[in-house]
Design a protein around this motif. Sequence first.
Motif, PDB file in Angstrom:
ATOM      1  N   SER A   1     -45.275  47.377 -30.775  1.00 33.53           N
ATOM      2  CA  SER A   1     -45.159  46.135 -31.918  1.00 33.53           C
ATOM      3  C   SER A   1     -44.742  46.536 -33.257  1.00 33.53           C
ATOM      4  O   SER A   1     -44.620  45.562 -34.127  1.00 33.53           O
ATOM      5  CB  SER A   1     -46.502  45.396 -31.846  1.00 33.53           C
ATOM      6  OG  SER A   1     -47.587  46.357 -32.595  1.00 33.53           O
ATOM      7  N   ARG A   2     -44.111  47.718 -33.460  1.00 35.05           N
ATOM      8  CA  ARG A   2     -43.754  47.947 -34.758  1.00 35.05           C
ATOM      9  C   ARG A   2     -42.730  47.096 -35.366  1.00 35.05           C
ATOM     10  O   ARG A   2     -42.770  46.679 -36.667  1.00 35.05           O
ATOM     11  CB  ARG A   2     -43.395  49.653 -34.958  1.00 35.05           C
ATOM     12  CG  ARG A   2     -43.063  49.951 -36.321  1.00 35.05           C
ATOM     13  CD  ARG A   2     -42.685  51.359 -36.202  1.00 35.05           C
ATOM     14  NE  ARG A   2     -43.846  52.150 -36.062  1.00 35.05           N
ATOM     15  CZ  ARG A   2     -43.902  53.538 -36.101  1.00 35.05           C
ATOM     16  NH1 ARG A   2     -42.773  54.320 -36.287  1.00 35.05           N
ATOM     17  NH2 ARG A   2     -45.003  54.129 -35.762  1.00 35.05           N
ATOM     18  N   GLU A   3     -41.906  46.764 -34.749  1.00 39.55           N
ATOM     19  CA  GLU A   3     -40.458  45.781 -35.304  1.00 39.55           C
ATOM     20  C   GLU A   3     -41.250  44.682 -35.632  1.00 39.55           C
ATOM     21  O   GLU A   3     -40.816  43.930 -36.447  1.00 39.55           O
ATOM     22  CB  GLU A   3     -39.670  45.792 -34.090  1.00 39.55           C
ATOM     23  CG  GLU A   3     -38.673  47.195 -34.047  1.00 39.55           C
ATOM     24  CD  GLU A   3     -38.432  47.928 -35.293  1.00 39.55           C
ATOM     25  OE1 GLU A   3     -37.908  46.940 -36.140  1.00 39.55           O
ATOM     26  OE2 GLU A   3     -38.255  48.901 -35.335  1.00 39.55           O
ATOM     27  N   ARG A   4     -41.768  44.090 -34.729  1.00 37.58           N
ATOM     28  CA  ARG A   4     -42.599  42.664 -35.017  1.00 37.58           C
ATOM     29  C   ARG A   4     -43.501  42.761 -36.520  1.00 37.58           C
ATOM     30  O   ARG A   4     -43.616  41.942 -37.093  1.00 37.58           O
ATOM     31  CB  ARG A   4     -43.565  42.204 -33.914  1.00 37.58           C
ATOM     32  CG  ARG A   4     -44.240  40.993 -34.281  1.00 37.58           C
ATOM     33  CD  ARG A   4     -45.104  40.398 -32.977  1.00 37.58           C
ATOM     34  NE  ARG A   4     -46.055  41.266 -32.904  1.00 37.58           N
ATOM     35  CZ  ARG A   4     -47.113  41.261 -31.698  1.00 37.58           C
ATOM     36  NH1 ARG A   4     -47.138  40.101 -31.130  1.00 37.58           N
ATOM     37  NH2 ARG A   4     -48.063  41.956 -31.454  1.00 37.58           N
ATOM     38  N   ASP A   5     -44.276  44.026 -36.238  1.00 34.37           N
ATOM     39  CA  ASP A   5     -45.090  44.010 -37.571  1.00 34.37           C
ATOM     40  C   ASP A   5     -44.259  44.189 -38.634  1.00 34.37           C
ATOM     41  O   ASP A   5     -44.888  43.778 -39.830  1.00 34.37           O
ATOM     42  CB  ASP A   5     -45.876  45.408 -37.549  1.00 34.37           C
ATOM     43  CG  ASP A   5     -47.067  45.212 -36.282  1.00 34.37           C
ATOM     44  OD1 ASP A   5     -47.385  44.214 -35.716  1.00 34.37           O
ATOM     45  OD2 ASP A   5     -47.711  46.244 -35.899  1.00 34.37           O
ATOM     46  N   LEU A   6     -43.029  44.935 -38.877  1.00 33.12           N
ATOM     47  CA  LEU A   6     -42.304  45.015 -39.941  1.00 33.12           C
ATOM     48  C   LEU A   6     -41.888  43.707 -40.391  1.00 33.12           C
ATOM     49  O   LEU A   6     -41.778  43.279 -41.426  1.00 33.12           O
ATOM     50  CB  LEU A   6     -41.181  46.004 -39.772  1.00 33.12           C
ATOM     51  CG  LEU A   6     -41.576  47.482 -39.663  1.00 33.12           C
ATOM     52  CD1 LEU A   6     -40.489  48.414 -39.035  1.00 33.12           C
ATOM     53  CD2 LEU A   6     -41.946  47.805 -41.019  1.00 33.12           C
ATOM     54  N   ARG A   7     -41.520  42.774 -39.305  1.00 32.11           N
ATOM     55  CA  ARG A   7     -41.041  41.478 -39.870  1.00 32.11           C
ATOM     56  C   ARG A   7     -42.020  40.567 -40.418  1.00 32.11           C
ATOM     57  O   ARG A   7     -41.944  39.734 -41.344  1.00 32.11           O
ATOM     58  CB  ARG A   7     -40.417  40.685 -38.506  1.00 32.11           C
ATOM     59  CG  ARG A   7     -39.121  41.349 -37.828  1.00 32.11           C
ATOM     60  CD  ARG A   7     -38.402  40.310 -36.743  1.00 32.11           C
ATOM     61  NE  ARG A   7     -39.508  39.997 -35.761  1.00 32.11           N
ATOM     62  CZ  ARG A   7     -39.603  40.710 -34.620  1.00 32.11           C
ATOM     63  NH1 ARG A   7     -38.835  41.746 -34.828  1.00 32.11           N
ATOM     64  NH2 ARG A   7     -40.444  40.270 -33.615  1.00 32.11           N
ATOM     65  N   MET A   8     -43.361  40.590 -39.788  1.00 35.86           N
ATOM     66  CA  MET A   8     -44.261  40.009 -40.268  1.00 35.86           C
ATOM     67  C   MET A   8     -44.987  40.336 -41.232  1.00 35.86           C
ATOM     68  O   MET A   8     -45.907  40.072 -42.177  1.00 35.86           O
ATOM     69  CB  MET A   8     -45.359  39.683 -39.075  1.00 35.86           C
ATOM     70  CG  MET A   8     -44.766  39.100 -37.870  1.00 35.86           C
ATOM     71  SD  MET A   8     -44.304  37.461 -37.944  1.00 35.86           S
ATOM     72  CE  MET A   8     -45.912  36.515 -38.354  1.00 35.86           C
ATOM     73  N   LYS A   9     -44.729  41.728 -41.839  1.00 37.24           N
ATOM     74  CA  LYS A   9     -45.235  42.734 -42.666  1.00 37.24           C
ATOM     75  C   LYS A   9     -46.972  42.553 -42.489  1.00 37.24           C
ATOM     76  O   LYS A   9     -47.581  42.554 -43.749  1.00 37.24           O
ATOM     77  CB  LYS A   9     -45.135  41.702 -44.047  1.00 37.24           C
ATOM     78  CG  LYS A   9     -43.589  41.980 -44.230  1.00 37.24           C
ATOM     79  CD  LYS A   9     -43.159  41.400 -45.582  1.00 37.24           C
ATOM     80  CE  LYS A   9     -41.658  41.646 -46.288  1.00 37.24           C
ATOM     81  NZ  LYS A   9     -40.859  40.774 -45.048  1.00 37.24           N
ATOM     82  N   VAL A  10     -47.395  42.467 -41.521  1.00 37.35           N
ATOM     83  CA  VAL A  10     -48.996  42.676 -41.090  1.00 37.35           C
ATOM     84  C   VAL A  10     -49.231  43.449 -39.974  1.00 37.35           C
ATOM     85  O   VAL A  10     -48.136  43.096 -38.766  1.00 37.35           O
ATOM     86  CB  VAL A  10     -49.437  41.273 -41.346  1.00 37.35           C
ATOM     87  CG1 VAL A  10     -48.998  40.338 -40.150  1.00 37.35           C
ATOM     88  CG2 VAL A  10     -51.106  41.473 -41.552  1.00 37.35           C
ATOM     89  N   SER A  11     -50.216  43.745 -39.484  1.00 36.68           N
ATOM     90  CA  SER A  11     -50.584  44.497 -38.265  1.00 36.68           C
ATOM     91  C   SER A  11     -50.863  43.441 -37.321  1.00 36.68           C
ATOM     92  O   SER A  11     -52.031  42.854 -37.306  1.00 36.68           O
ATOM     93  CB  SER A  11     -51.545  45.710 -38.373  1.00 36.68           C
ATOM     94  OG  SER A  11     -51.241  46.597 -39.388  1.00 36.68           O
ATOM     95  N   MET A  12     -50.462  43.197 -36.315  1.00 30.94           N
ATOM     96  CA  MET A  12     -50.473  42.332 -35.207  1.00 30.94           C
ATOM     97  C   MET A  12     -51.167  43.030 -33.997  1.00 30.94           C
ATOM     98  O   MET A  12     -52.003  42.009 -33.091  1.00 30.94           O
ATOM     99  CB  MET A  12     -49.293  41.498 -34.886  1.00 30.94           C
ATOM    100  CG  MET A  12     -48.418  40.858 -35.974  1.00 30.94           C
ATOM    101  SD  MET A  12     -49.296  39.475 -36.766  1.00 30.94           S
ATOM    102  CE  MET A  12     -49.079  38.378 -35.381  1.00 30.94           C
ATOM    103  N   THR A  13     -51.632  44.056 -33.997  1.00 29.65           N
ATOM    104  CA  THR A  13     -52.172  44.671 -32.723  1.00 29.65           C
ATOM    105  C   THR A  13     -53.435  45.677 -33.110  1.00 29.65           C
ATOM    106  O   THR A  13     -53.322  46.401 -34.207  1.00 29.65           O
ATOM    107  CB  THR A  13     -51.148  45.742 -31.962  1.00 29.65           C
ATOM    108  OG1 THR A  13     -50.114  45.047 -31.590  1.00 29.65           O
ATOM    109  CG2 THR A  13     -51.757  46.399 -30.948  1.00 29.65           C
ATOM    110  N   GLY A  14     -54.514  45.217 -32.609  1.00 32.57           N
ATOM    111  CA  GLY A  14     -55.699  46.037 -32.603  1.00 32.57           C
ATOM    112  C   GLY A  14     -57.019  45.309 -32.674  1.00 32.57           C
ATOM    113  O   GLY A  14     -56.947  44.321 -32.559  1.00 32.57           O
ATOM    114  N   PRO A  15     -58.084  45.945 -32.634  1.00 31.47           N
ATOM    115  CA  PRO A  15     -59.369  45.311 -32.593  1.00 31.47           C
ATOM    116  C   PRO A  15     -59.746  44.169 -33.787  1.00 31.47           C
ATOM    117  O   PRO A  15     -60.655  43.169 -33.573  1.00 31.47           O
ATOM    118  CB  PRO A  15     -60.494  46.387 -32.506  1.00 31.47           C
ATOM    119  CG  PRO A  15     -59.766  47.602 -33.183  1.00 31.47           C
ATOM    120  CD  PRO A  15     -58.389  47.296 -32.919  1.00 31.47           C
ATOM    121  N   HIS A  16     -59.094  44.447 -34.795  1.00 31.87           N
ATOM    122  CA  HIS A  16     -59.237  43.330 -35.829  1.00 31.87           C
ATOM    123  C   HIS A  16     -58.790  41.908 -35.345  1.00 31.87           C
ATOM    124  O   HIS A  16     -58.753  40.914 -36.071  1.00 31.87           O
ATOM    125  CB  HIS A  16     -58.430  43.714 -37.215  1.00 31.87           C
ATOM    126  CG  HIS A  16     -56.955  43.785 -36.934  1.00 31.87           C
ATOM    127  ND1 HIS A  16     -56.285  44.948 -36.230  1.00 31.87           N
ATOM    128  CD2 HIS A  16     -55.942  42.984 -37.414  1.00 31.87           C
ATOM    129  CE1 HIS A  16     -55.056  44.727 -36.407  1.00 31.87           C
ATOM    130  NE2 HIS A  16     -54.659  43.724 -37.063  1.00 31.87           N
TER     131      HIS A  16
END
Length: 360
Positions: free
Chosen positions: A241-256
């Motif tokens: 999901s790194r490319e998506r995270d870079l586009r969104m500028k936020v971490s989209m994957t994880g227990p949060h």
Amino acid sequence: MIVESIKLEHFRNYPSLKLKLNPGTNLFYGDNAQGKTNILEAVYLCGTTKSHRGSKDRDLIQFEEEESHLRMKVIRNGSPIKIDMHLKKNRTKGIAINGVPIRRASELFGVANFVFFSPEDLNIIKDGPSERRRFMDMELCQLDKVYLHHLAGYNKVLAQRNKLLKDISFQPELRDTLDIWDIQLAEYGKKVIEERTRFLERLNGIIRKLHQNLSGGREELFLSYEKNVSAEELEEQLFKSRERDLRMKVSMTGPHRDDICFQIRGVDIRRFGSQGQQRTAALALKLSEIELVKQEIGDSPILLLDDVLSELDSHRQRHLLDSIHDIQTLITCTGLDDFVENQFRIDQVFRVIEGTVVTS
């Protein structure tokens, strides 16, 4: 486990207050906006370092004052524990346990165990996922200091990774450092997911019977853990999901981004349940929290009920009151009618009027 006494100086609307509490049921009654909830907030703050309202330290200090001091004495397993907390408007709070300053506020977790129940908690089922994650995290942090360590580590790394994702858009060369943060995030995140999984398994074993009793045996509640990603796949999914995270500028994957699903006969009552079903499930959740603490620590938590009875019908009132007869409870309300009608035993009554507390 009981709170024996609490003393406040310049806290909220209390210039000074000293209370000795009964080991049984302590009732604080009076009109709205007199300061009843502030007492429960102070007790909870002394035990968890946090306001149940999410208020910042500076907002807890009495208007036009620079500092606030709270002192609470807890009896646990027959031994006294003194907690001193010093709030300052422009500095981190200071905390001492039995006169010894602690370096991190998190060291206070688990010294005493509290269950806080307010009208807002009745909406935990239909509110957003963050409230249900907060429920898991607050209970687990009180019960398990290892979980507290893992969660604090995860949140710290998550904040650093999110900052890096924003910085990379201005400094692309920083992209190579993402691997370091992903490894740490996966390490802490796996532990958080595993411990939440065990917590919900234990809670499920308790809540079904309680909910059946509340619903008159007509319904059975089941909790399921909606993981954003499994513990085993977290590191791999962070990379994917790194490319998506870079586009969104936020971490989209994880227990949060996890959630809890509440089901009755296969129906998700967060979305499709009636208000009655949602409130019954919320009450069962809080009662289960009390029972889980008893099982985990071999002692009863201290229960804080903030004007909850007025939000419940007579059946749920009766069930709640029957369930708390053997633990220390601090209750706020605007009147005594509900307790008289339910013939519920009250050990100590306090009347609250504009920041003063009178023993009745």
